[in-house]
Design a protein around this motif. Structure first.
Motif, PDB file in Angstrom:
ATOM      1  N   THR A  17       4.616  -9.241  15.197  1.00  0.00           N
ATOM      2  CA  THR A  17       3.463  -9.950  15.790  1.00  0.00           C
ATOM      3  C   THR A  17       3.411 -11.420  15.360  1.00  0.00           C
ATOM      4  N   ARG A  18       4.507 -11.892  14.775  1.00  0.00           N
ATOM      5  CA  ARG A  18       4.601 -13.274  14.297  1.00  0.00           C
ATOM      6  C   ARG A  18       3.446 -13.646  13.371  1.00  0.00           C
ATOM      7  N   GLY A  19       3.130 -12.721  12.468  1.00  0.00           N
ATOM      8  CA  GLY A  19       2.140 -12.998  11.432  1.00  0.00           C
ATOM      9  C   GLY A  19       0.693 -12.784  11.829  1.00  0.00           C
ATOM     10  N   LYS A  20       0.457 -12.267  13.013  1.00  0.00           N
ATOM     11  CA  LYS A  20      -0.927 -12.126  13.476  1.00  0.00           C
ATOM     12  C   LYS A  20      -1.574 -10.798  13.091  1.00  0.00           C
ATOM     13  N   VAL A  21      -0.758  -9.761  12.834  1.00  0.00           N
ATOM     14  CA  VAL A  21      -1.312  -8.439  12.524  1.00  0.00           C
ATOM     15  C   VAL A  21      -0.711  -7.916  11.230  1.00  0.00           C
ATOM     16  N   LEU A  22      -1.571  -7.427  10.364  1.00  0.00           N
ATOM     17  CA  LEU A  22      -1.190  -6.774   9.121  1.00  0.00           C
ATOM     18  C   LEU A  22      -1.980  -5.466   9.078  1.00  0.00           C
ATOM     19  N   PRO A  23      -1.344  -4.320   9.431  1.00  0.00           N
ATOM     20  CA  PRO A  23      -2.088  -3.067   9.588  1.00  0.00           C
ATOM     21  C   PRO A  23      -2.990  -2.684   8.415  1.00  0.00           C
ATOM     22  N   SER A  24      -2.513  -2.823   7.185  1.00  0.00           N
ATOM     23  CA  SER A  24      -3.335  -2.408   6.039  1.00  0.00           C
ATOM     24  C   SER A  24      -4.577  -3.280   5.892  1.00  0.00           C
ATOM     25  N   ALA A  25      -4.566  -4.467   6.509  1.00  0.00           N
ATOM     26  CA  ALA A  25      -5.715  -5.375   6.416  1.00  0.00           C
ATOM     27  C   ALA A  25      -6.891  -4.899   7.263  1.00  0.00           C
ATOM     28  N   ARG A  26      -6.731  -3.774   7.960  1.00  0.00           N
ATOM     29  CA  ARG A  26      -7.862  -3.212   8.698  1.00  0.00           C
ATOM     30  C   ARG A  26      -8.940  -2.718   7.729  1.00  0.00           C
ATOM     31  N   MET A  27      -8.533  -2.330   6.529  1.00  0.00           N
ATOM     32  CA  MET A  27      -9.479  -1.846   5.518  1.00  0.00           C
ATOM     33  C   MET A  27      -9.720  -2.872   4.418  1.00  0.00           C
ATOM     34  N   LEU A  28      -8.707  -3.600   4.067  1.00  0.00           N
ATOM     35  CA  LEU A  28      -8.788  -4.616   3.007  1.00  0.00           C
ATOM     36  C   LEU A  28      -8.096  -5.877   3.500  1.00  0.00           C
ATOM     37  N   PRO A  29      -8.619  -7.052   3.170  1.00  0.00           N
ATOM     38  CA  PRO A  29      -7.895  -8.267   3.529  1.00  0.00           C
ATOM     39  C   PRO A  29      -6.508  -8.238   2.895  1.00  0.00           C
ATOM     40  N   GLY A  30      -5.544  -8.840   3.571  1.00  0.00           N
ATOM     41  CA  GLY A  30      -4.194  -8.806   3.037  1.00  0.00           C
ATOM     42  C   GLY A  30      -3.431 -10.077   3.316  1.00  0.00           C
ATOM     43  N   VAL A  31      -2.398 -10.287   2.526  1.00  0.00           N
ATOM     44  CA  VAL A  31      -1.474 -11.403   2.686  1.00  0.00           C
ATOM     45  C   VAL A  31      -0.055 -10.860   2.615  1.00  0.00           C
ATOM     46  N   ILE A  32       0.864 -11.655   3.114  1.00  0.00           N
ATOM     47  CA  ILE A  32       2.280 -11.413   2.833  1.00  0.00           C
ATOM     48  C   ILE A  32       2.650 -12.484   1.808  1.00  0.00           C
ATOM     49  N   LEU A  33       3.004 -12.042   0.616  1.00  0.00           N
ATOM     50  CA  LEU A  33       3.399 -12.949  -0.457  1.00  0.00           C
ATOM     51  C   LEU A  33       4.904 -13.178  -0.372  1.00  0.00           C
ATOM     52  N   THR A  34       5.305 -14.432  -0.373  1.00  0.00           N
ATOM     53  CA  THR A  34       6.727 -14.764  -0.473  1.00  0.00           C
ATOM     54  C   THR A  34       6.909 -15.504  -1.789  1.00  0.00           C
ATOM     55  N   ALA A  35       7.645 -14.850  -2.689  1.00  0.00           N
ATOM     56  CA  ALA A  35       7.891 -15.413  -4.017  1.00  0.00           C
ATOM     57  C   ALA A  35       9.373 -15.252  -4.336  1.00  0.00           C
ATOM     58  N   ARG A  36       9.899 -16.167  -5.132  1.00  0.00           N
ATOM     59  CA  ARG A  36      11.298 -16.054  -5.552  1.00  0.00           C
ATOM     60  C   ARG A  36      11.429 -14.950  -6.595  1.00  0.00           C
ATOM     61  N   GLY A  37      12.478 -14.155  -6.468  1.00  0.00           N
ATOM     62  CA  GLY A  37      12.731 -13.075  -7.408  1.00  0.00           C
ATOM     63  C   GLY A  37      12.940 -13.600  -8.815  1.00  0.00           C
ATOM     64  N   ALA A  38      12.379 -12.902  -9.792  1.00  0.00           N
ATOM     65  CA  ALA A  38      12.476 -13.336 -11.189  1.00  0.00           C
ATOM     66  C   ALA A  38      13.927 -13.400 -11.659  1.00  0.00           C
ATOM     67  N   LYS A  39      14.754 -12.463 -11.220  1.00  0.00           N
ATOM     68  CA  LYS A  39      16.155 -12.438 -11.650  1.00  0.00           C
ATOM     69  C   LYS A  39      17.084 -13.048 -10.603  1.00  0.00           C
ATOM     70  N   SER A  40      16.857 -12.705  -9.329  1.00  0.00           N
ATOM     71  CA  SER A  40      17.781 -13.120  -8.274  1.00  0.00           C
ATOM     72  C   SER A  40      17.524 -14.528  -7.757  1.00  0.00           C
ATOM     73  N   GLY A  41      16.266 -14.972  -7.821  1.00  0.00           N
ATOM     74  CA  GLY A  41      15.914 -16.262  -7.236  1.00  0.00           C
ATOM     75  C   GLY A  41      15.781 -16.212  -5.721  1.00  0.00           C
ATOM     76  N   LEU A  42      16.020 -15.042  -5.126  1.00  0.00           N
ATOM     77  CA  LEU A  42      15.928 -14.888  -3.673  1.00  0.00           C
ATOM     78  C   LEU A  42      14.478 -14.721  -3.248  1.00  0.00           C
ATOM     79  N   ALA A  43      14.177 -15.148  -2.024  1.00  0.00           N
ATOM     80  CA  ALA A  43      12.825 -14.990  -1.495  1.00  0.00           C
ATOM     81  C   ALA A  43      12.526 -13.509  -1.294  1.00  0.00           C
ATOM     82  N   ARG A  44      11.387 -13.070  -1.803  1.00  0.00           N
ATOM     83  CA  ARG A  44      10.942 -11.673  -1.682  1.00  0.00           C
ATOM     84  C   ARG A  44       9.607 -11.659  -0.959  1.00  0.00           C
ATOM     85  N   ARG A  45       9.526 -10.905   0.142  1.00  0.00           N
ATOM     86  CA  ARG A  45       8.294 -10.822   0.936  1.00  0.00           C
ATOM     87  C   ARG A  45       7.613  -9.494   0.642  1.00  0.00           C
TER      88      ARG A  45
END
Length: 158
Positions: free
Chosen positions: A36-64
């Motif tokens: 949905t290109r960021g418009k729908v987050l199913p679990s947010a129907r009950m609780l507000p939600g985000v998609i967190l993108t952070a670099r991995g502590a060991k790998s340095g890769l982006a983790r969503r």
């Protein structure tokens, strides 16, 4: 309170939910969010939600990671609760934020650069009380684990 919310809170407090939910809720959230290109987050129907993108502590890769959040100050900051559904061990995303506090959240379809800060002491205690009012099952999660559940405040970078 939305219809069925109390039932969802009761079910989400169970050990059975803690065993099953981590395997399907994040995967479903990620897939629908992407489709949905960021418009729908199913679990947010009950609780507000985000998609967190952070670099991995060991790998340095982006983790969503799709996460429930407690929005503050009209979308200027968010609290994330590292409950891991009341399972032992801190969730991996918390280690990622400790190692790499500059991250990004997708909030209601908008990507927002943020800086994460682990809460401690009196500030943590106040936010924990607010989190328990916001989502009472956090108390059940804390009662099942010996570790202190990590709380992070994410503030907009700009």
């Amino acid at each position: 309170m939305p219809p069925g919310l109390r039932l969802v809170q009761k079910v989400s407090s169970t050990r059975a939910f803690a065993k099953v939910a981590p395997h399907f809720i994040p995967a479903m959230d990620r897939a629908v969010h992407r489709l949905t290109r960021g418009k729908v987050l199913p679990s947010a129907r009950m609780l507000p939600g985000v998609i967190l993108t952070a670099r991995g502590a060991k790998s340095g890769l982006a983790r969503r990671t799709p996460l429930a959040c407690m929005p503050e100050e009209g979308g200027q900051s968010w609290v994330l609760v590292g409950s891991n559904f009341g399972r032992p061990g801190h969730p991996a995303w918390t280690a990622n934020l400790l190692a790499n506090p500059d991250a990004e959240v997708s909030w209601r379809g908008v990507d927002v650069p943020v800086r994460a800060r682990l809460l401690a002491g009196e500030e943590r205690a106040e936010v924990w009380e607010a989190a328990l009012r916001f989502w009472p099952p956090y108390a059940a999660y804390q009662s099942r684990v010996e570790r202190e559940i990590r709380l992070f405040r994410l503030e907009r970078r700009g």
